[in-house]
Design a protein around this motif. Structure first.
Motif, short mmCIF file in Angstrom:
data_model
loop_
_atom_site.label_atom_id
_atom_site.label_comp_id
_atom_site.label_asym_id
_atom_site.label_seq_id
_atom_site.Cartn_x
_atom_site.Cartn_y
_atom_site.Cartn_z
N UNK A 15 0.86 -1.19 0.00
CA UNK A 15 0.00 0.00 0.00
C UNK A 15 0.89 1.23 0.00
N UNK A 16 0.54 2.20 -0.85
CA UNK A 16 1.40 3.36 -1.05
C UNK A 16 0.61 4.68 -1.02
N UNK A 17 1.25 5.71 -0.48
CA UNK A 17 0.74 7.08 -0.59
C UNK A 17 1.96 7.96 -0.77
N UNK A 18 1.79 9.20 -1.29
CA UNK A 18 3.01 10.03 -1.42
C UNK A 18 3.06 11.13 -0.38
N UNK A 19 4.20 11.15 0.30
CA UNK A 19 4.43 12.09 1.39
C UNK A 19 4.70 13.49 0.87
N UNK A 20 5.33 13.58 -0.29
CA UNK A 20 5.72 14.89 -0.84
C UNK A 20 4.49 15.62 -1.38
N UNK A 21 4.66 16.91 -1.63
CA UNK A 21 3.56 17.68 -2.21
C UNK A 21 4.11 18.86 -3.00
N UNK A 22 3.22 19.72 -3.48
CA UNK A 22 3.68 20.89 -4.26
C UNK A 22 2.72 22.06 -4.12
N UNK A 23 3.26 23.24 -4.39
CA UNK A 23 2.45 24.45 -4.54
C UNK A 23 2.08 24.57 -6.01
N UNK A 24 1.73 25.77 -6.46
CA UNK A 24 1.38 25.95 -7.87
C UNK A 24 2.56 25.55 -8.76
#
Ligand code: ZN
Length: 448
Positions: free
Chosen positions: A130-139
């Motif tokens: 099972x996987x999810x992504x910890x990273x993210x981004x702005x615009x």
């Protein structure tokens, strides 16, 4: 002359098999009762408190950036490990990235937070992930400094992974379960590419990948729909892996709707709806949404069965957006927009599937359909799985135009003859154990 044969077939059909009433496994129900909206809420607020989790952000600040966030997730996994008597083992699995002229602007260490709950059966090498992504981004995906809360994208998927690890590590399963919070998704699925390549090179027997990305918000920004009773599962039909090799077989047998990911998707729907009340699992028969990608794809490209789980309605004013108000619209992926009851149900849907898969016996071996001669019946045969204890098998049947399996027949034998023409139906076989946990289905190959 024809009547006696038909009667014999019908007789065989009714004696050797029976229609099934599937039941919930009480142990899985018990695990599901432990999934907590409050726990999910506290994890999401904690993730948001790191300011940004952009993959290019600081790895040395103790309280801000991707480094602090992944250390915190590792710390939680280690806490769960203690509670489970050390059976869960966690690490940050790292690789070095060089600038790529696109979304990686400077050399950096990419780290996936990986927790492994080793299976209890030494002969069972199956892995469910099972996987999810910890990273993210702005615009901008390369803006590593400004605040990027990422509560839903993909705080929601990450905390679902953590909550499953918290609960499932207190139980034991014959097969291995891997819980992973990857980085580098927004930089081009880099963490999932790293992990899936490692799995391929190491010949890991991964039978299913559940990728959770954006699944905690219940509304659409354009249509005004608010609904927390449906979740989508995306799956590819024609396998991306070695398509040329399998294309001729797929064309001849009409199997364009029966690839590994599609079989997994149907399984996820059946188990999700069996265990989670008031949640409809909507299968989307394509690999992903328009203009978007996800971490299941690197697995799919390497031949693993992988699907993407995503909320039914998306609110694009809250994804990949700097926090701001413009023309009266509040932009930004903030935790106050999460429906934690919806997220709880979607987490339960994942947990039920992982538990069901990891408790089930292996898939039946050498599943064959007899094609020696022209006949209006169907004869299937298979062998017991190499792993796990079976109570029997389910034979799945559907019309060629049906999207879902329509009949499920139980048998304790390893052969079955059905009074249905193999020309007119699709078939598959699953193993099932005493508690009613089924393996993934196997589509028969023509044999003699
Ligand atoms: Zn995402």
């Amino acid at each position: 002359m024809k009547y006696p044969i038909l009667l014999v077939l019908l007789f065989t059909f009714s004696v050797a098999s029976s229609q099934v009433t599937v039941q919930r496994d009480p142990q899985i129900e018990q695990m599901l009762n432990e999934v907590s909206a409050d726990s999910l809420r506290s994890y999401i607020y904690k993730l948001v408190s790191f300011g940004t989790r952009n993959t290019l952000s600081t790895q040395t600040d103790p309280s801000r950036g991707i480094g602090a966030a992944r250390n915190w997730v590792l710390g939680r996994f280690n806490e769960f490990s203690k509670a489970s008597g050390g059976r869960l083992s966690a690490m940050i699995d790292t690789t070095f990235l060089q600038p790529d002229g696109k979304r990686v602007t400077h050399p950096l260490i990419l780290g996936n937070v990986v927790a492994t709950l080793k299976g209890t059966d030494p002969n069972d090498n199956r892995i469910f992930l099972i996987s999810g992504h910890l990273d993210n981004m702005r615009s901008s995906p390369t803006d590593s400094l400004g605040d990027a809360p990422g509560a839903n994208d993909d705080g929601s998927g990450t905390v679902a992974v953590m909550e499953c690890a918290r609960i499932m590590s207190k139980y034991s399963f014959p097969a291995t379960i891997i819980f992973v919070a990857v980085s580098g998704e927004e930089q081009g699925l880099l963490g999932a590419a790293f992990m899936s390549e490692k799995a391929k090179k190491g010949n890991w027997n991964i039978e299913a990948v559940l990728n959770n990305d954006i699944m905690g918000s219940n509304n659409s920004n354009e249509t005004g729909i608010i609904d927390n009773t449906k979740v989508r599962v995306f799956s590819e039909g024609l396998p991306a892996f070695e398509t040329e090799k399998s294309a001729s077989n797929i064309r001849t047998l009409g199997l364009e709707n029966d690839g590994k990911a599609r079989q997994l998707a149907r399984y996820v729907k059946e188990i999700g709806e069996r265990y989670v009340d008031n949640l409809q699992v909507m299968l989307i028969y394509r690999n992903d949404r328009f203009l978007r990608g996800g971490d299941h794809t690197p697995y799919v490209q390497r031949g693993f069965a992988a699907v993407r789980i995503t909320e039914m309605n998306e609110n694009y004013t809250r994804q990949h957006q700097d926090i701001r108000t413009e023309n009266g619209i509040a932009y930004g992926d903030l935790p106050e927009h999460i429906d934690f009851e919806y997220l709880r149900k979607n987490t339960c849907m994942n947990l039920a599937n992982l538990a069901s898969l990891a408790k089930a016996p292996g898939m039946p071996d050498s599943v064959k359909m007899e094609v020696r001669r022209l006949s209006n019946s169907t004869s299937l045969s298979w062998q017991a799985p190499r792993m796990g204890k079976v109570k029997g098998y389910y034979v799945l049947i559907r019309e060629t135009t049906s999207a879902f399996w329509q009949r499920k027949i139980f048998t304790t034998e390893t052969t079955i003859r059905l009074p249905l023409s193999k020309d007119n139906y699709f078939f598959a076989v699953q193993s099932v154990n005493e508690s009613g946990n089924e393996s993934l289905p196997v589509v028969p190959v023509p044999g003699r």
